[in-house]
Design an enzyme around this catalytic site. Sequence first.
Site, PDB file in Angstrom:
ATOM      1  N   ASP A 345       0.812  -1.208   0.000  1.00  0.00           N
ATOM      2  CA  ASP A 345       0.000   0.000   0.000  1.00  0.00           C
ATOM      3  C   ASP A 345       0.856   1.272   0.000  1.00  0.00           C
ATOM      4  O   ASP A 345       1.585   1.549   0.949  1.00  0.00           O
ATOM      5  CB  ASP A 345      -0.960   0.012   1.194  1.00  0.00           C
ATOM      6  CG  ASP A 345      -2.129   0.966   1.001  1.00  0.00           C
ATOM      7  OD1 ASP A 345      -2.288   1.512  -0.101  1.00  0.00           O
ATOM      8  OD2 ASP A 345      -2.900   1.137   1.958  1.00  0.00           O
ATOM      9  N   LYS A 394      -8.042  -1.409   3.385  1.00  0.00           N
ATOM     10  CA  LYS A 394      -7.427  -0.090   3.553  1.00  0.00           C
ATOM     11  C   LYS A 394      -7.394   0.307   5.031  1.00  0.00           C
ATOM     12  O   LYS A 394      -6.404   0.875   5.505  1.00  0.00           O
ATOM     13  CB  LYS A 394      -8.186   0.951   2.737  1.00  0.00           C
ATOM     14  CG  LYS A 394      -7.661   2.364   2.853  1.00  0.00           C
ATOM     15  CD  LYS A 394      -6.301   2.526   2.216  1.00  0.00           C
ATOM     16  CE  LYS A 394      -6.378   2.577   0.719  1.00  0.00           C
ATOM     17  NZ  LYS A 394      -5.063   2.957   0.114  1.00  0.00           N
ATOM     18  N   LYS A 449      -8.036  14.493  -2.947  1.00  0.00           N
ATOM     19  CA  LYS A 449      -8.497  13.842  -1.720  1.00  0.00           C
ATOM     20  C   LYS A 449      -8.425  14.805  -0.542  1.00  0.00           C
ATOM     21  O   LYS A 449      -7.460  15.544  -0.383  1.00  0.00           O
ATOM     22  CB  LYS A 449      -7.654  12.599  -1.442  1.00  0.00           C
ATOM     23  CG  LYS A 449      -8.076  11.834  -0.193  1.00  0.00           C
ATOM     24  CD  LYS A 449      -7.399  10.473  -0.105  1.00  0.00           C
ATOM     25  CE  LYS A 449      -5.922  10.578   0.132  1.00  0.00           C
ATOM     26  NZ  LYS A 449      -5.309   9.256   0.386  1.00  0.00           N
ATOM     27  N   LYS A 521       2.543   1.930   3.367  1.00  0.00           N
ATOM     28  CA  LYS A 521       1.770   2.098   4.604  1.00  0.00           C
ATOM     29  C   LYS A 521       1.943   0.929   5.572  1.00  0.00           C
ATOM     30  O   LYS A 521       2.058   1.109   6.773  1.00  0.00           O
ATOM     31  CB  LYS A 521       0.271   2.205   4.275  1.00  0.00           C
ATOM     32  CG  LYS A 521      -0.214   3.546   3.791  1.00  0.00           C
ATOM     33  CD  LYS A 521      -1.746   3.548   3.746  1.00  0.00           C
ATOM     34  CE  LYS A 521      -2.291   4.853   3.191  1.00  0.00           C
ATOM     35  NZ  LYS A 521      -2.166   4.923   1.730  1.00  0.00           N
TER      36      LYS A 521
END
Length: 565
Positions: A345, A394, A449, A521
Site C-alpha cells: 500500500d 485499507k 483527496k 503504509k
Amino acid sequence: MSPTALNPIQGHHDSFSLPATTNGSTKDESKVHATARRSPEGGLIKVESDSTKYEEEGIRAKFTDRGADVVKGADGKFSVKKTEKTYEFYTRSKVGKVGLMLVGLGGNNGTTVLATHLANRHQISWRTKDGLQQPNYIGSVVRASTVRLGIDPETGKDVFVPLSDMLPMVHPNDFVIGGWDISAVPMDKAMLRAKVLEWDLQRQLIPHMEGVQPLPSIYYPDFIAANQADRADNLIDGDDKQVHLDHIRNDIRKFKSDNELDSVVVLWTANTERYAEIIPGVNDTSDNLLKSIKDSHEEVSPSTIFAVASILEGVPFINGSPQNTFVPGCIELAEKNQTFIGGDDFKSGQTKVKSVLAEFLVNAGIKPLSISSYNHLGNNDGKNLSSQRQFRSKEISKSSVVDDMVAANHLLYKTAAELTAETGEVTKKGEHPDHIVVIKHVPAVGDSKRAIDEYYSELLMGGRNVMNIFNECEDSLLATPLIFDLAILAELLTRVTYKPEGEAEYKPLYSVLSLLSYMLKAPLVKPGTDVVNSLNRQRNALEGFLKACLGLENNGDLLLNTRIW
C-alpha cells in the site's frame, strides 16, 4: 505492445551516462528540471578508502555493522554488550535497459506514471494560469531528495547530494513501460478519464499515448467491488487460474523479449482487493498455493496470481494496494526462488503525516489517546473503497501505522503483561490509542483527496491537547513518484549482493524488500521481525544501506565536532 516501446531509447548501461535523444543529439541539461537531470558521466561520488574499490563491473565495499545486544536480568537491570559484524557488498554498476510493468496501467496512477515519464522524456512543458510548467519528478524520494554525505573540511559545512547519485540507478526517463488493465480503454482516453493532469499537458501527450492499449488482465468479481464490473472489458479468457498464471508469465517474458530488456519490475497499482482468508492447505505454504492455483481455488486473488507469476519469472513484484497479496505461501515461494517482493500500500499523504506526528508526540513524552482519520475522494479508488470488504483492507493498512511507536514507549502505554496483571484477564495487545479510519466516496472532488485528522492527547497532570489537521492532496500526483521510487530501488537491489567477512560466496539480499518501507503504509518485513513504521527510522535505514554499499558510515546527528573544544 509497450506504450514507450513505440520509439524506444536504445538502453543505457549506466545511469551515470547521458544517452542521446531520439534525433541523435544530447539534451541540454540546463533546461531540464533538477529532479530529472542526469549525473555527470562516471558519477558524482567517488569514495577514497581502502575499504571501497571501483571495478570495471561494479563497486566492492566493506562495511562494519555496529550494534548492541541487551539482556534484561532478573533484577530488571539491563546488560549491554556492543557488537560488530563486517560485511562486504558488491553492487553491479551496469543498469541496463529496464522494463516497468504496471497492473492497473489504465487507472489514475498508471496513466499518470506513463504521462509523467513521457513528459519528462520528451521535455514537454505546458501552460497553466501561473505560467509555463516544466515536467519534473517532484515527490520522488530518489529523484527529489538529498543525502548528507559528510562535511566540507574547508568550510565545515554539511555536503548534501541527490539520493539518486549514491549508486547507479535507472533514470525514470529510461523505463520501458507497459502492463495490464481490466479496462480496454486506450491510454490517451484513460488519461482523459482520470482527470489528473492539466489539459494543455494532456493535449500534447495524446499523440504519444493514443492507440496504446493495456494487456488483458484478470478479473475475479469476488475480490473487488461490484461497482467495478462496468470497467471489466479487457480480460484473459476463462476462469482457470493456472491458465491465467501461465498467461501472465508469458506476458512478462514477451514484454522482456520484445523490448530487449535486461530486467523487469512488476508493480500492482490496480484496485484494492478484499483480504484473502489464510487457510491451512490452501495458501499457507508455497506447494499448497501452487496446487490451489492449479485447482482454481476461490481464495486465490488476482494480485497473488500476478505475484506468483513474477516470482516464477524471477522479477521483483511490488504490491501498492493494502490487500494481503503476500499470503504465507507466496512469501515462502519468493524465498525458495530468491526473488524479490515488497509491499503493501502506497504511503503518500495522510498516513505519512500520521507516522511523523504520532512519533513526534510519543517521543515528546505526550500520550495520544485517540487518532481519528476521515477521508473523502472522488476517483475510482474511492469508488472501489466504498465497498465494505475493500475498505476493510485499507482500514487495516492505515490503522497499523502507529503500532511500533506506541510499543516503544512503555512509560506512556502499559504493556500486555501489565494489563493482564492489572485486570486478571489475558491481554495479547498492550495499551493503544483509539484509532478510527473513515473513507467516503464523493465523485465531485475527483482525484483531489481531503483528509482530516484529530489527535487527542494526554498532557501533564491530566491535561488534554487536541490537534486537528486538514490535508488536501492530489492522490495520483502523490502516488506516482512513489511508484517510480519503488521500481528504481527494487531494480537497484537486484544488483546488490553481500557476504559476511570470511565467507567466499556472495548472496542476494533477503527476498522481502523491507528497505522500501518508506514508501509503503503497511511494510512487509521478514517473518518474525518487527515492523518499523517510524518514517524517520525508515528513511535512515535506506540512507544507511546506500552508504554501506559504498563502505561509508551512516553519519548521524551527533555532530561531535560542534560539541567539543
